[in-house]
Design an enzyme around this catalytic site. Structure first.
Site, PDB file in Angstrom:
ATOM      1  N   ASP A 326     -36.683  -2.980  10.983  1.00 12.55           N
ATOM      2  CA  ASP A 326     -37.745  -3.587  10.201  1.00 12.55           C
ATOM      3  C   ASP A 326     -37.149  -4.775   9.444  1.00 12.55           C
ATOM      4  OD1 ASP A 326     -40.204  -3.957   9.076  1.00 12.55           O
ATOM      5  OD2 ASP A 326     -39.958  -2.434   7.527  1.00 12.55           O
ATOM      6  N   ASP A 603     -40.159   2.638   7.478  1.00 10.67           N
ATOM      7  CA  ASP A 603     -40.402   3.241   6.174  1.00 10.67           C
ATOM      8  C   ASP A 603     -41.825   3.754   6.009  1.00 10.67           C
ATOM      9  OD1 ASP A 603     -41.717   0.850   6.112  1.00 10.67           O
ATOM     10  OD2 ASP A 603     -40.639   0.027   4.391  1.00 10.67           O
ATOM     11  N   ASP A 607     -44.489   4.041  11.193  1.00 13.13           N
ATOM     12  CA  ASP A 607     -43.203   4.078  11.900  1.00 13.13           C
ATOM     13  C   ASP A 607     -42.818   5.473  12.386  1.00 13.13           C
ATOM     14  OD1 ASP A 607     -42.725   1.328  11.421  1.00 13.13           O
ATOM     15  OD2 ASP A 607     -42.051   1.792   9.398  1.00 13.13           O
TER      16      ASP A 607
END
Length: 866
Positions: A326, A603, A607
């Site tokens: 990310d 997070d 996800d």
């Protein structure tokens, strides 16, 4: 259905509801019966007993249990207890890991709002969130958790934190107008509110268009529930290794037993010898060494802010070929900063404590005063991330908001509106009033008069945006006094342009070095983000993830790709922007189908399916949701990409140490098998008694193996490519080494037996016993590196191993020189000359391994495998 493209009236008509009064009670009850409760079903969950029993189905575990039974049958209860203890310990560890994994869906379910406010039959009421049905008119205000997916129909300054679904931390300003693009990614559907997100500001009403599993959160729950646990590379390698080893050991023991019978050896003694050899040859210490290696690695990683939730993940990190990371908070600091200032077309530098000369005072005053951020009691700036960045930049240049407000107090304001994309505040300025306006350049610049309205200013703003900056335009207007009509129409016109401000969530200082280290280690870093492509590409270029000509793929583009095109895309793409939750999962699957070992960071709830599917799911500890942490194999306590790279380094060290043990144990077991297998064909007596075999197995397998688990990393651990995913545990010359060096050690043992037996030494069996034991201890010192000389490593660089070898030598001497042990082990004390011969002969294996490593370093051996 693309609800965001429909008008509020069309949505109400489609769902047969009144956008002002909502459903009546009878219709709501009917729909609840038809659609079911607005809840996420947990699905069938395994009972704790089933999870525990499943730990005993692995082939290595079954072989070890069989060895335990055999050991008990031949009168070796200590071996039985040790083997069973190891098996039970591993079963308990596996049970705990499985049990914790089952909690991921439970954490997802807990995110649902427990209550909801709806309007039914023109009356507002509070109901259980599970009772919300499609067509309900749901009311939202600050602090509410959105109970269902909604099409917003009316709102007042509504902002929603959608980070749980999109991964982007900035609250989203919502609108009610229909959007034209049916393929907009979830993060751009600004007239929608989604279940599980949180209202941070304002209020609104929206029509429920999906409940339960039909919501975005429900779809993620389905994806999460459908993902099976992916075996770590080490688990797959050990399973193949165990199957091969079991077959080879049983076949050799059968041959040795048969040959012994043909030579007239007593059947009971031969049976005990074959069984003892089988027990000795099975590396029952392997699970313990693996567990200890992983546990020690997990402890070392915890000290580096990486919390391991599943032990196999420790080693699997060393196998990673692709890291999907990310952007926000992992590669970047998750903190907006002013990076560029352009005042009236001139480029200025971002102000800093030592240099604020790059921007005119009027611009800095506007940044400080047209701002709702404030400094808290602890000195930390509180407020919207963008406004906090403007506040800090102005303060760093000497324009502290609190001091300015004493001479330029705020008199009135026009709050930010997502429709206008601007905010204006009015302040006393001497005898008059000044209005400061900030907002989107395409809105503010046309409101200005003078040369700033030229197309060049718009082009500058676009140029800054292309560099990945979030750009704001700032302007002002003077009034003699506060206008009677404080509204956008009369205030936000005829403005004087002050400048452009470019903001960026800057890369972490250590992230670029970590990315470079990954490149040197042959690991590809891929950015997957919900942010805009231009911003993602700019950050990727700064970090070295993306270079000229590399491909960036957006979520809508990804949705149009066929399976074959997706496979090509994951080979080429370095950045994915504006991706949906299921697309992250598709990217991970596509990479795995291309033979990659994938680590995925995340997070948010969005996800979680990809985290669970990835070979290594890396959840964020600071910003991550409970669902992400439960789904991940590892949690980063500092949300830092560099920590992942440190964990990869540790994972490689651990796998190297496990290979060292496997090399050591196979070589030693090979020496024992060669000794017993060849002796009858050479016309020699039975070299060792069953008690000798079991003793060698006891003192040379366990303790040296555990000491090898703490061997420091090799110098080139991050300068070599990842291991191929399908690489065998025996690759890189390991099986050749086990056979050849084992044969050499067995040969030196048989040489000692032949010489001592034929020269009439009555201690021939004790000498054979001693040579084989000491040879194996020398091998433990030699296998500390596959390339580097033990002398260059230094004998004192692994003190536990040195102490273990010394202690084992003492124990071996005790079997020779302690009278009570002579009776137990059927040994006799050796003379000084006999002992010297044993020590000299036992060093041959050690020297042979050192010569082998010299050939490896010179590229003569295993050139294509190291």
């Amino acid at each position: 259905m693309a609800w965001h493209t429909r008008t509020a009236a069309e949505v109400a008509a489609e769902l047969t509801t009144d956008p002002r009064s909502g459903l009546d009670d009878a219709e709501a009850a009917r729909r609840l019966a038809s659609h079911g409760p607005n809840a996420l079903p947990e699905g069938r969950r395994r009972s704790p007993i089933r999870m525990l029993l499943a730990q005993f189905t692995d082939l290595m575990v079954l072989v070890l249990l069989a060895a335990a039974v055999i050991s008990g049958a031949i009168g070796e209860p200590k071996d039985t207890v040790a083997i069973v203890a190891i098996v039970v310990l591993n079963a308990l560890l596996g049970f705990v890991q499985d049990y914790r994994a089952e909690r991921a869906l439970a954490a997802l379910k807990a995110m649902a709002a427990p209550q909801a406010y709806v309007r039914r039959a023109a009356g507002d009421r509070r109901i259980s969130a599970s009772e919300v049905v499609p067509g309900d008119l749901v009311l939202l205000e600050a602090g509410n958790v959105v109970p269902a997916d909604l099409r917003l129909v009316v709102l007042t300054h509504l902002r929603i934190d959608e980070s749980a679904l999109t991964g982007e931390s900035a609250p989203v300003d919502k609108v009610t107008d229909p959007l034209s693009d049916a393929e907009l990614p979830l993060g751009d559907r600004r007239n929608m509110a989604y279940r599980g997100t949180v209202v941070t500001y304002g209020r609104a009403a929206g029509v429920a268009i999906a409940t339960g599993l039909q919501t975005e959160l429900g779809r993620i729950g389905s994806l999460l529930r459908d993902q099976g646990e992916v075996q770590a590379p080490l688990q797959r390698r050990l399973a193949r290794f165990a199957r091969l080893l079991a077959v080879v050991i049983l076949a050799l023991c059968a041959v040795i037993f048969g040959v012994g019978l043909l030579r007239g050896v007593e059947p009971v003694l031969m049976l005990l010898t074959a069984v003892s050899l089988a027990v000795a040859a099975i590396p029952e210490a392997l699970p313990a060494v693996v567990t200890v290696s992983l546990a020690l690695g997990a402890r070392r990683m915890a000290a580096r802010n990486a919390l391991i939730r599943r032990l196999p993940a420790v080693e699997a990190l060393g196998s990673v070929t692709v890291i999907c990371s990310d952007k926000t908070g992992t590669l970047t600091a998750n903190r907006m900063r002013v990076r560029a200032l352009r005042a009236t077309g001139a480029l200025g530098r971002a102000p800093s404590p030592s240099d604020g000369a790059g921007a005119p005072p009027s611009l800095l005053r506007a940044m400080a005063l047209c701002n709702d951020a404030r400094r808290g009691p602890d000195g930390v700036v509180e407020g919207d991330p963008t406004e906090a960045a403007l506040f800090e930049a102005a303060a760093d240049a000497g324009y502290e908001k609190a001091a300015l407000e004493r001479t330029m107090p705020r008199l009135a304001e026009i709050p930010f509106s997502s429709e206008r994309a601007t905010m204006t505040t009015l302040h006393r300025d001497g005898g008059g009033v000044v209005a400061f306006t900030k907002g989107a350049p395409e809105r503010v610049i046309p409101m200005c008069t003078g040369p700033a309205t030229a197309s060049g200013t718009i082009a500058e703003a676009e140029e800054m945006a292309a560099d990945g900056l979030r750009v704001l335009a700032v302007a002002s207007r003077d009034f003699p006094d506060v206008p009677d009509d404080v509204s956008p129409q009369p205030i936000e016109t005829d403005l004087t342009f002050l400048g452009l401000v470019g903001l960026l969530d800057a890369p972490r200082p250590e992230a670029r070095a970590a990315v470079n280290e990954c490149k040197a280690a042959g690991i590809r870093v891929v950015m997957i983000t919900g942010d805009h492509p231009a911003t993602a590409a700019a950050i990727a270029r700064q970090l070295g993830i993306m270079e000229h000509g590399d491909r960036i793929v957006s979520g809508p583009e990804l949705a149009r790709l066929s399976a074959e095109a997706l496979g090509r895309a994951v080979d080429e793409a370095r950045v994915y922007a504006r991706v949906a939750p299921e697309q992250k999962l598709e990217i991970v699957k596509a990479l795995q189908e291309r033979g990659q070992i994938v680590a995925m960071t995340g997070d948010g709830v969005n996800d979680a399916p990809a985290l669970q599917r990835a070979d290594i799911g890396v959840a964020m500890g600071r910003s991550g949701s409970d669902v992400a942490r439960e789904a991940g194999s590892m949690v980063l306590l500092d949300d830092d990409f560099a920590t992942i790279v440190a964990a990869v380094r540790e994972g490689r060290r651990i796998y190297d140490n496990i290979r060292r043990f496997v090399r050591y144990i196979l070589t030693c077991n090979s020496a024992e098998i060669w000794t017993l297998f060849l002796a009858p064909f050479l016309g020699l007596p039975l070299p060792l008694l069953p008690i000798h075999i079991l003793w060698i197995n006891l003192v040379t397998d366990g303790l040296p193996g555990l000491a090898l688990a703490v061997e420091p990393e090799e110098r080139n651990v991050m300068a070599r490519p990842p291991r191929p995913p399908d690489e065998s545990m025996l690759a890189g010359g390991l099986w050749q080494d086990a056979l050849v060096i084992g044969l050499l050690m067995g040969g030196t043992t048989l040489f000692t037996l032949d010489w001592a037996f034929r020269t009439g030494h009555g201690h021939w069996q004790s000498m054979t016993f001693t040579v084989l034991t000491l040879s194996q201890l020398g091998n433990a010192l030699a296998v500390r590196s596959e390339r580097d000389s033990t002398f260059s490593l230094g004998f004192f660089s692994n003190l536990p191993l040195l102490a273990t070898v010394a202690f084992t030598v003492v124990l071996q001497m005790a079997t020779l020189y302690v009278p009570a042990l002579n009776r137990v082990f059927k040994t006799q004390p050796l003379s000084a000359r006999e002992l010297a011969i044993c020590v000299a002969v036992s060093t041959i294996g050690f020297l042979a391994v050192e010569c082998e490593k010299l050939l490896v370093r010179r590229g003569i051996l295993y050139r294509n495998e190291t």
